[in-house]
Design a protein around this motif. Sequence first.
Motif, PDB file in Angstrom:
ATOM      1  N   ARG A  37       0.524  -1.225   0.213  1.00 35.90           N
ATOM      2  CA  ARG A  37      -0.144  -0.189  -0.165  1.00 35.90           C
ATOM      3  C   ARG A  37       0.976   0.939   0.424  1.00 35.90           C
ATOM      4  N   GLU A  38       2.123   1.096   0.934  1.00 38.02           N
ATOM      5  CA  GLU A  38       2.722   2.769   1.018  1.00 38.02           C
ATOM      6  C   GLU A  38       3.479   2.400  -0.777  1.00 38.02           C
ATOM      7  N   HIS A  39       4.104   1.349  -1.072  1.00 39.12           N
ATOM      8  CA  HIS A  39       4.547   2.098  -2.809  1.00 39.12           C
ATOM      9  C   HIS A  39       3.746   2.092  -3.633  1.00 39.12           C
ATOM     10  N   ARG A  40       2.780   2.125  -3.818  1.00 37.78           N
ATOM     11  CA  ARG A  40       1.634   2.316  -4.587  1.00 37.78           C
ATOM     12  C   ARG A  40       1.185   3.667  -4.050  1.00 37.78           C
ATOM     13  N   GLY A  41       0.962   4.031  -2.692  1.00 37.21           N
ATOM     14  CA  GLY A  41       0.971   5.578  -2.036  1.00 37.21           C
ATOM     15  C   GLY A  41       2.282   6.412  -2.561  1.00 37.21           C
ATOM     16  N   ASP A  42       3.070   5.942  -3.090  1.00 32.05           N
ATOM     17  CA  ASP A  42       4.698   6.726  -3.584  1.00 32.05           C
ATOM     18  C   ASP A  42       4.042   7.603  -4.429  1.00 32.05           C
ATOM     19  N   GLY A  43       3.676   5.809  -5.575  1.00 35.48           N
ATOM     20  CA  GLY A  43       3.845   6.383  -6.634  1.00 35.48           C
ATOM     21  C   GLY A  43       2.369   6.940  -6.687  1.00 35.48           C
ATOM     22  N   HIS A  44       1.479   7.098  -6.385  1.00 38.74           N
ATOM     23  CA  HIS A  44       0.217   8.359  -6.816  1.00 38.74           C
ATOM     24  C   HIS A  44       1.020   9.247  -5.682  1.00 38.74           C
TER      25      HIS A  44
ATOM     26  N   ALA B 267       4.254  11.017  -6.383  1.00 41.20           N
ATOM     27  CA  ALA B 267       4.481  10.863  -7.914  1.00 41.20           C
ATOM     28  C   ALA B 267       3.295  11.346  -9.252  1.00 41.20           C
ATOM     29  N   ALA B 268       2.395  10.577  -9.084  1.00 37.81           N
ATOM     30  CA  ALA B 268       1.541  11.140  -9.602  1.00 37.81           C
ATOM     31  C   ALA B 268       0.640  12.459 -10.260  1.00 37.81           C
TER      32      ALA B 268
ATOM     33  N   ALA C 102      -6.526  16.698  -4.099  1.00 41.66           N
ATOM     34  CA  ALA C 102      -6.015  15.691  -5.132  1.00 41.66           C
ATOM     35  C   ALA C 102      -8.220  14.940  -4.406  1.00 41.66           C
ATOM     36  N   HIS C 103      -8.244  15.331  -2.909  1.00 44.54           N
ATOM     37  CA  HIS C 103      -8.750  14.869  -1.983  1.00 44.54           C
ATOM     38  C   HIS C 103      -9.755  15.916  -2.504  1.00 44.54           C
ATOM     39  N   ILE C 104      -9.728  17.018  -2.954  1.00 44.22           N
ATOM     40  CA  ILE C 104     -11.954  17.029  -4.017  1.00 44.22           C
ATOM     41  C   ILE C 104     -12.347  16.433  -4.988  1.00 44.22           C
ATOM     42  N   LEU C 105     -11.173  16.295  -5.831  1.00 44.31           N
ATOM     43  CA  LEU C 105     -11.358  15.648  -7.564  1.00 44.31           C
ATOM     44  C   LEU C 105     -11.546  14.438  -6.782  1.00 44.31           C
ATOM     45  N   SER C 106     -11.248  13.808  -5.681  1.00 48.66           N
ATOM     46  CA  SER C 106     -12.196  12.002  -5.542  1.00 48.66           C
ATOM     47  C   SER C 106     -12.834  12.832  -4.931  1.00 48.66           C
ATOM     48  N   ALA C 107     -13.346  13.471  -4.053  1.00 49.80           N
ATOM     49  CA  ALA C 107     -15.029  13.121  -3.080  1.00 49.80           C
ATOM     50  C   ALA C 107     -15.333  13.585  -4.958  1.00 49.80           C
ATOM     51  N   LEU C 108     -15.331  14.671  -5.472  1.00 49.75           N
ATOM     52  CA  LEU C 108     -16.127  15.139  -6.601  1.00 49.75           C
ATOM     53  C   LEU C 108     -16.320  13.671  -7.847  1.00 49.75           C
ATOM     54  N   ASP C 109     -15.402  12.851  -8.003  1.00 49.46           N
ATOM     55  CA  ASP C 109     -15.550  11.417  -8.576  1.00 49.46           C
ATOM     56  C   ASP C 109     -16.084  10.658  -7.732  1.00 49.46           C
ATOM     57  N   LEU C 110     -16.685  10.738  -6.717  1.00 50.58           N
ATOM     58  CA  LEU C 110     -17.085   9.591  -5.642  1.00 50.58           C
ATOM     59  C   LEU C 110     -18.776   9.692  -5.671  1.00 50.58           C
ATOM     60  N   GLY C 111     -18.754  11.415  -6.387  1.00 55.87           N
ATOM     61  CA  GLY C 111     -20.270  11.768  -5.978  1.00 55.87           C
ATOM     62  C   GLY C 111     -20.388  12.650  -4.907  1.00 55.87           C
ATOM     63  N   ILE C 112     -19.237  12.860  -4.100  1.00 50.45           N
ATOM     64  CA  ILE C 112     -19.865  13.685  -3.228  1.00 50.45           C
ATOM     65  C   ILE C 112     -19.963  15.628  -3.752  1.00 50.45           C
ATOM     66  N   TYR C 113     -21.153  15.665  -3.223  1.00 55.59           N
ATOM     67  CA  TYR C 113     -21.633  16.953  -3.070  1.00 55.59           C
ATOM     68  C   TYR C 113     -21.860  17.732  -2.807  1.00 55.59           C
ATOM     69  N   PRO C 114     -21.705  19.172  -2.113  1.00 54.73           N
ATOM     70  CA  PRO C 114     -20.105  19.733  -2.084  1.00 54.73           C
ATOM     71  C   PRO C 114     -19.593  19.350  -1.975  1.00 54.73           C
ATOM     72  N   ALA C 115     -18.172  18.974  -2.664  1.00 54.55           N
ATOM     73  CA  ALA C 115     -16.727  17.763  -2.402  1.00 54.55           C
ATOM     74  C   ALA C 115     -16.601  18.605  -1.317  1.00 54.55           C
ATOM     75  N   GLU C 116     -16.456  19.792  -0.732  1.00 50.86           N
ATOM     76  CA  GLU C 116     -16.076  20.499   0.397  1.00 50.86           C
ATOM     77  C   GLU C 116     -16.686  19.921   1.418  1.00 50.86           C
ATOM     78  N   SER C 117     -17.480  19.177   1.555  1.00 48.72           N
ATOM     79  CA  SER C 117     -17.945  17.940   2.806  1.00 48.72           C
ATOM     80  C   SER C 117     -17.205  17.311   3.376  1.00 48.72           C
ATOM     81  N   PHE C 118     -16.648  16.885   2.080  1.00 45.92           N
ATOM     82  CA  PHE C 118     -15.953  15.232   2.332  1.00 45.92           C
ATOM     83  C   PHE C 118     -14.929  15.337   3.261  1.00 45.92           C
TER      84      PHE C 118
ATOM     85  N   GLU D  55      -4.962   8.025 -11.828  1.00 43.39           N
ATOM     86  CA  GLU D  55      -5.743   6.608 -11.652  1.00 43.39           C
ATOM     87  C   GLU D  55      -4.272   5.627 -12.343  1.00 43.39           C
ATOM     88  N   VAL D  56      -4.167   6.340 -13.636  1.00 45.77           N
ATOM     89  CA  VAL D  56      -3.888   4.822 -14.686  1.00 45.77           C
ATOM     90  C   VAL D  56      -2.389   5.325 -14.750  1.00 45.77           C
ATOM     91  N   LEU D  57      -1.403   6.181 -14.039  1.00 46.79           N
ATOM     92  CA  LEU D  57      -0.621   6.528 -13.761  1.00 46.79           C
ATOM     93  C   LEU D  57       0.245   5.593 -12.781  1.00 46.79           C
TER      94      LEU D  57
END
Length: 272
Positions: free
Chosen positions: A155-162, A164-165, A176-192, A234-236
Motif C-alpha cells: 500500500r505504501e509502495h502504491r501510495g508513493d507512486g500515487h 508522484a502521479a 486531490a481530495h476534492i477531485l476524489s470526492a467529486l469523482d465519488l459523487g460527494i457534493y459539495p466536495a467541501e463536505s468530504f 489513476e492510470v499512472l
Amino acid sequence: MIARRLYDLLEPICLVTYFEDECNEELAALGHRTYWDGYFASRAGALGRVPAEVVHAAFYSFADGEAARHIPSAWETIPPEASVAARERGSAASLRRILGDELAGSPGLERAADLTTKAAFGAPTAGRVMYAGMRTLPVPGDPVARLWHSATVLREHRGDGHVAALVGAGVGGTEAHILSALDLGIYPAESFGRVHHLPKARLAAVMAGLRERGLVDADGRLTDAGRETKRRVEVLTDELAAPPYRALSPAELDELIAGLEPITARLVAASR
C-alpha cells in the motif's frame, strides 16, 4: 491491470487499521491521546524520528500544519517503534476477529501471506520513501500479521507512486481530495470527511484554483478536464504500482488472487 486487481484485493486488509477498534485501542493504551496522534505516530514511525516537514512531504495529502500538530509531540514519551508495534498488533487482531479461526488459520491464508510478502519485497525502493521505510521493519512470523504487514508495505509502495502521479499532474494534496470526492459523487466536495474540517477560506482558495484550471465548474462539479485529470492520475498510479508483482510468476499471481478472494470477501462483508 494486475496492479489494480491486487489493490482491490489487498486494500480491505489494510483498512482494518483505520476502521476497526483494535488498532485504536492498542495505540490509546500506549498513551496516545487522540486517533490522529496514534495515526501519525504509528504510520510515520517507519521513517524514524523525522521532522514534521518530512512526514508532511511523505504523506502529501494532508493540509499544511496537520502533521505538525502530532509530530514530533506524539513521539516525545512514546517511542516510534512502540507505536509501530501497536499498530501491527491491533491490525492483526482485527483481521483474526473478522476472518475467524478457520479462515485465519487456513493454509490458503498462509500461502497468500507468503506470496504477498514476496511481492512486497520484490521492487526497487528508489524514489519510494514510505515504501523504503516500511521495508526496514521486521516481517512478522505469524501469517495473519505477515499478511497485514506485507499488504501495508505494498500500500505504501502504491501510495508513493500515487504521490508522484499527483505531483506530475500538478495536483496538490487537498486538491486531490476534492477531485476524489467529486469523482465519488460527494457534493459539495467541501463536505468530504478528509477536508471538511479545514478553514473555509482555505477550501475556498482550493476550489478557486481548481476553477481557474478548468477542473471544476462554477457550481463546484467536475468538468471533462477534471475527470480526465483524475483518470490520468489513476492510470499512472496503477502503472507505477506494477513492479512488485513482477516478482511473481503468472501461476503465483493466479494463486495469490485465488487465495485473497475469500479473505477480501469476508472483510468487505463485515464492513457493510
